[in-house]
Design a protein around this motif. Sequence first.
Motif, PDB file in Angstrom:
ATOM      1  N   SER A  45     -77.717 -10.437   3.292  1.00  0.00           N
ATOM      2  CA  SER A  45     -79.154 -10.523   3.071  1.00  0.00           C
ATOM      3  C   SER A  45     -79.476 -11.738   2.211  1.00  0.00           C
ATOM      4  CB  SER A  45     -79.684  -9.249   2.405  1.00  0.00           C
ATOM      5  OG  SER A  45     -79.107  -9.086   1.135  1.00  0.00           O
ATOM      6  N   VAL A  46     -80.713 -12.207   2.370  1.00  0.00           N
ATOM      7  CA  VAL A  46     -81.182 -13.380   1.644  1.00  0.00           C
ATOM      8  C   VAL A  46     -82.609 -13.119   1.192  1.00  0.00           C
ATOM      9  CG1 VAL A  46     -81.751 -15.837   1.817  1.00  0.00           C
ATOM     10  CG2 VAL A  46     -79.754 -14.958   2.988  1.00  0.00           C
ATOM     11  N   ARG A  47     -82.930 -13.538  -0.016  1.00  0.00           N
ATOM     12  CA  ARG A  47     -84.302 -13.480  -0.507  1.00  0.00           C
ATOM     13  C   ARG A  47     -84.674 -14.867  -0.995  1.00  0.00           C
ATOM     14  NH1 ARG A  47     -86.834 -10.584  -5.726  1.00  0.00           N
ATOM     15  NH2 ARG A  47     -89.006 -11.020  -5.228  1.00  0.00           N
ATOM     16  N   SER A  48     -85.830 -15.346  -0.554  1.00  0.00           N
ATOM     17  CA  SER A  48     -86.341 -16.657  -0.938  1.00  0.00           C
ATOM     18  C   SER A  48     -87.702 -16.455  -1.575  1.00  0.00           C
ATOM     19  CB  SER A  48     -86.471 -17.545   0.310  1.00  0.00           C
ATOM     20  OG  SER A  48     -87.195 -18.715   0.019  1.00  0.00           O
ATOM     21  N   TRP A  49     -87.866 -16.945  -2.812  1.00  0.00           N
ATOM     22  CA  TRP A  49     -89.164 -16.854  -3.426  1.00  0.00           C
ATOM     23  C   TRP A  49     -89.459 -18.107  -4.218  1.00  0.00           C
ATOM     24  CZ3 TRP A  49     -85.004 -14.096  -5.000  1.00  0.00           C
ATOM     25  CH2 TRP A  49     -84.692 -14.032  -6.338  1.00  0.00           C
TER      26      TRP A  49
ATOM     27  N   VAL B 212     -76.770 -12.572  -0.598  1.00  0.00           N
ATOM     28  CA  VAL B 212     -75.792 -11.504  -0.771  1.00  0.00           C
ATOM     29  C   VAL B 212     -74.943 -11.474   0.493  1.00  0.00           C
ATOM     30  CG1 VAL B 212     -75.426  -9.048  -1.125  1.00  0.00           C
ATOM     31  CG2 VAL B 212     -77.352 -10.184  -2.229  1.00  0.00           C
ATOM     32  N   ALA B 213     -73.666 -11.811   0.343  1.00  0.00           N
ATOM     33  CA  ALA B 213     -72.730 -11.814   1.471  1.00  0.00           C
ATOM     34  C   ALA B 213     -71.459 -11.105   1.024  1.00  0.00           C
ATOM     35  CB  ALA B 213     -72.442 -13.245   1.910  1.00  0.00           C
TER      36      ALA B 213
ATOM     37  N   GLY C 107     -79.155  -9.512   7.865  1.00  0.00           N
ATOM     38  CA  GLY C 107     -78.382  -9.861   9.052  1.00  0.00           C
ATOM     39  C   GLY C 107     -78.015 -11.332   9.017  1.00  0.00           C
ATOM     40  N   GLN C 108     -76.873 -11.651   9.578  1.00  0.00           N
ATOM     41  CA  GLN C 108     -76.355 -13.018   9.454  1.00  0.00           C
ATOM     42  C   GLN C 108     -77.272 -14.056  10.095  1.00  0.00           C
ATOM     43  OE1 GLN C 108     -72.285 -13.522  10.516  1.00  0.00           O
ATOM     44  NE2 GLN C 108     -72.326 -15.714  10.213  1.00  0.00           N
ATOM     45  N   ARG C 109     -77.740 -13.808  11.317  1.00  0.00           N
ATOM     46  CA  ARG C 109     -78.571 -14.799  12.014  1.00  0.00           C
ATOM     47  C   ARG C 109     -79.899 -15.020  11.283  1.00  0.00           C
ATOM     48  NH1 ARG C 109     -79.524 -12.337  16.649  1.00  0.00           N
ATOM     49  NH2 ARG C 109     -81.768 -12.280  16.516  1.00  0.00           N
ATOM     50  N   ARG C 110     -80.550 -13.956  10.874  1.00  0.00           N
ATOM     51  CA  ARG C 110     -81.819 -14.080  10.154  1.00  0.00           C
ATOM     52  C   ARG C 110     -81.617 -14.687   8.771  1.00  0.00           C
ATOM     53  NH1 ARG C 110     -84.917  -8.478  11.696  1.00  0.00           N
ATOM     54  NH2 ARG C 110     -85.351  -9.059  13.858  1.00  0.00           N
ATOM     55  N   ALA C 111     -80.513 -14.342   8.122  1.00  0.00           N
ATOM     56  CA  ALA C 111     -80.228 -14.909   6.805  1.00  0.00           C
ATOM     57  C   ALA C 111     -80.045 -16.422   6.888  1.00  0.00           C
ATOM     58  CB  ALA C 111     -78.995 -14.246   6.196  1.00  0.00           C
ATOM     59  N   LEU C 112     -79.293 -16.878   7.883  1.00  0.00           N
ATOM     60  CA  LEU C 112     -79.094 -18.317   8.051  1.00  0.00           C
ATOM     61  C   LEU C 112     -80.411 -19.021   8.353  1.00  0.00           C
ATOM     62  CD1 LEU C 112     -75.753 -18.336  10.061  1.00  0.00           C
ATOM     63  CD2 LEU C 112     -76.098 -18.984   7.669  1.00  0.00           C
ATOM     64  N   ALA C 113     -81.287 -18.383   9.147  1.00  0.00           N
ATOM     65  CA  ALA C 113     -82.594 -18.974   9.443  1.00  0.00           C
ATOM     66  C   ALA C 113     -83.455 -19.064   8.182  1.00  0.00           C
ATOM     67  CB  ALA C 113     -83.305 -18.159  10.515  1.00  0.00           C
ATOM     68  N   LEU C 114     -83.405 -18.049   7.319  1.00  0.00           N
ATOM     69  CA  LEU C 114     -84.191 -18.078   6.087  1.00  0.00           C
ATOM     70  C   LEU C 114     -83.658 -19.128   5.115  1.00  0.00           C
ATOM     71  CD1 LEU C 114     -86.512 -17.104   4.398  1.00  0.00           C
ATOM     72  CD2 LEU C 114     -85.092 -15.205   3.615  1.00  0.00           C
ATOM     73  N   ILE C 115     -82.350 -19.322   5.078  1.00  0.00           N
ATOM     74  CA  ILE C 115     -81.779 -20.371   4.226  1.00  0.00           C
ATOM     75  C   ILE C 115     -82.296 -21.735   4.662  1.00  0.00           C
ATOM     76  CG2 ILE C 115     -79.645 -21.557   3.587  1.00  0.00           C
ATOM     77  CD1 ILE C 115     -78.276 -18.758   3.755  1.00  0.00           C
ATOM     78  N   ALA C 116     -82.305 -21.991   5.972  1.00  0.00           N
ATOM     79  CA  ALA C 116     -82.826 -23.261   6.488  1.00  0.00           C
ATOM     80  C   ALA C 116     -84.318 -23.396   6.190  1.00  0.00           C
ATOM     81  CB  ALA C 116     -82.569 -23.362   7.988  1.00  0.00           C
ATOM     82  N   ASP C 117     -85.074 -22.300   6.332  1.00  0.00           N
ATOM     83  CA  ASP C 117     -86.500 -22.327   6.040  1.00  0.00           C
ATOM     84  C   ASP C 117     -86.758 -22.581   4.555  1.00  0.00           C
ATOM     85  OD1 ASP C 117     -89.292 -21.849   6.964  1.00  0.00           O
ATOM     86  OD2 ASP C 117     -89.137 -20.204   5.499  1.00  0.00           O
ATOM     87  N   HIS C 118     -85.926 -22.020   3.694  1.00  0.00           N
ATOM     88  CA  HIS C 118     -86.056 -22.237   2.253  1.00  0.00           C
ATOM     89  C   HIS C 118     -85.854 -23.720   1.921  1.00  0.00           C
ATOM     90  CE1 HIS C 118     -85.747 -21.288  -2.040  1.00  0.00           C
ATOM     91  NE2 HIS C 118     -84.755 -22.153  -2.064  1.00  0.00           N
TER      92      HIS C 118
END
Length: 104
Positions: A59-63, A50-51, A74-85
């Motif tokens: 925000s980002v949700r990964s499941w 969601v941007a 938050g942008q920084r945490r969202a980008l980190a979660l995208i990479a982790d996903h």
Amino acid sequence: MTTGPRSAEPAPVPDASSAPKVVAEGVLSAHRSDPRWDDGRRPVAWLHIVAPGRGVTRSVRSWCACGRDLFAAGQRRALALIADHEQHRTDCPHITPQEGRKAA
């Protein structure tokens, strides 16, 4: 002119000469034996981003089917979660077969 309820009258049935043609003459129609054909693929891992725009928190949700369910705001945490996903998609046993892989 009546204002009360009227009984429904069936529509007239067209004769064979005036019925609309479904297929043009001389054209073969392809018909699959099973219209609900399934190739066996199923969604396993999802990423919802969601941007909405300036001034609003991204925000980002990964499941995943393996039980993973993470959220970041938050942008920084969202980008980190995208990479982790993306990394999880290569490591998850539900997505990648584990046969022949080296132990971590």
